[in-house]
Design an enzyme around this catalytic site. Structure first.
Site, short mmCIF file in Angstrom:
data_model
loop_
_atom_site.label_atom_id
_atom_site.label_comp_id
_atom_site.label_asym_id
_atom_site.label_seq_id
_atom_site.Cartn_x
_atom_site.Cartn_y
_atom_site.Cartn_z
N ASP A 1 0.82 -1.23 0.00
CA ASP A 1 0.00 0.00 0.00
C ASP A 1 0.85 1.27 0.00
OD1 ASP A 1 -2.39 -1.48 0.03
OD2 ASP A 1 -2.29 -1.67 2.22
N GLY B 1 1.73 2.59 -3.12
CA GLY B 1 1.48 3.21 -4.41
C GLY B 1 2.21 2.56 -5.57
N LYS B 2 2.66 1.35 -5.38
CA LYS B 2 3.44 0.66 -6.40
C LYS B 2 2.67 0.49 -7.71
CE LYS B 2 4.18 -3.47 -5.11
NZ LYS B 2 3.02 -4.08 -5.80
N THR B 3 1.40 0.11 -7.63
CA THR B 3 0.62 -0.13 -8.84
C THR B 3 0.37 1.17 -9.60
OG1 THR B 3 -0.42 -2.08 -7.88
CG2 THR B 3 -1.55 -1.07 -9.74
N GLU C 1 -3.58 11.93 -4.45
CA GLU C 1 -4.65 12.13 -5.42
C GLU C 1 -5.96 11.61 -4.84
OE1 GLU C 1 -4.32 13.70 -8.19
OE2 GLU C 1 -2.12 13.74 -8.46
N LYS D 1 2.83 -8.53 -14.72
CA LYS D 1 2.78 -8.86 -13.29
C LYS D 1 3.08 -10.35 -13.17
CE LYS D 1 1.13 -8.23 -8.90
NZ LYS D 1 1.42 -7.15 -7.96
N ALA E 1 5.17 -7.98 -6.16
CA ALA E 1 4.04 -8.23 -5.26
C ALA E 1 4.49 -7.88 -3.85
CB ALA E 1 3.61 -9.70 -5.34
N GLY E 2 3.93 -6.82 -3.28
CA GLY E 2 4.37 -6.40 -1.95
C GLY E 2 5.78 -5.87 -1.99
#
Length: 213
Positions: free
Chosen positions: A19, A21-23, A192, A39, A108-109
């Site tokens: 959580d 903001g990687k994506t 944002e 991915k 992932a993570g």
């Protein structure tokens, strides 16, 4: 024409934790470079996957979204999600998608997420020939988490392409990390209220310019 070149970018996007903001950063990079996206491991398919999220955030017509090597139902650490389906993730299952375009690979993570006994996410980076983009977000303990991530990359001999700070600016924290590590700092992603394709497109030119494109 896409922005692919004789030496396309091959980027692995990781975060200092979950959580951070990687994506969103992966989507911005994909849009900025008009890159392909991959991915390797998706753990958790509901309500959506990271590939589907990035596809919805990217608006250029050149990006190709390559299928995951593993799609696992349980939203958990990949080794646990695989075990729940009586699977063992195999290092040999990860083959870089064939493309002449830039490629953004989303982890992932965090960096040392376990995939299987004796196999960590970080173990994929060197064999796949990737350079790392690290996403950091400020919170109590984030300096420690950022430096630990960067130290682990250094110990493995992995090149960091750049560091992205996501969220409200915190100069004391960011200046310390930048000065301590000497790493290239990529453009900031600000808080944002709504992250949409328009939001991602707004950031894309700044990131594209950072790459000299």
């Amino acid at each position: 024409m896409s922005v692919s070149s004789s030496c396309p970018e091959r980027l692995f996007v990781t975060g200092i934790g979950t959580d951070v903001g990687k994506t969103v950063v992966a989507a911005i990079l994909t849009q900025a470079l008009q890159a392909d996206y991959w991915k390797p491991v998706q753990a958790g398919l509901e309500p959506t996957t990271d590939t589907a999220t990035v596809r919805n955030l990217v608006s250029n017509p050149h990006s190709v979204f390559h299928p995951e090597a593993y799609r696992l139902q349980l939203p958990a650490s990949p080794h646990a999600a695989a075990a729940a389906e009586h699977l063992t993730i195999q290092a040999g299952a990860f083959q870089l998608p064939v493309t002449a375009n830039h490629l953004v690979v989303e982890g992932a993570g965090g960096l040392l997420v376990p995939l299987a006994p004796g196999l960590l996410l970080a173990d994929l980076i060197a064999p796949l020939g990737l350079e790392v983009v690290v996403v950091s977000r400020n919170y109590l303990g984030s300096i420690n988490h950022t430096l630990l991530t960067l130290e682990a990359l250094q110990q493995r001999g992995l090149r960091v392409r750049g560091l992205v700070f996501n969220g409200e600016p915190t100069p004391a924290t960011e200046d310390f990390i930048a000065q301590h590590t000497g790493l290239p700092i990529m453009p900031r992603v600000h808080p944002e209220t709504d992250v949409s394709a328009a939001t991602v497109s707004r950031y894309a030119p700044t990131f594209r310019a950072w790459f000299g494109l």
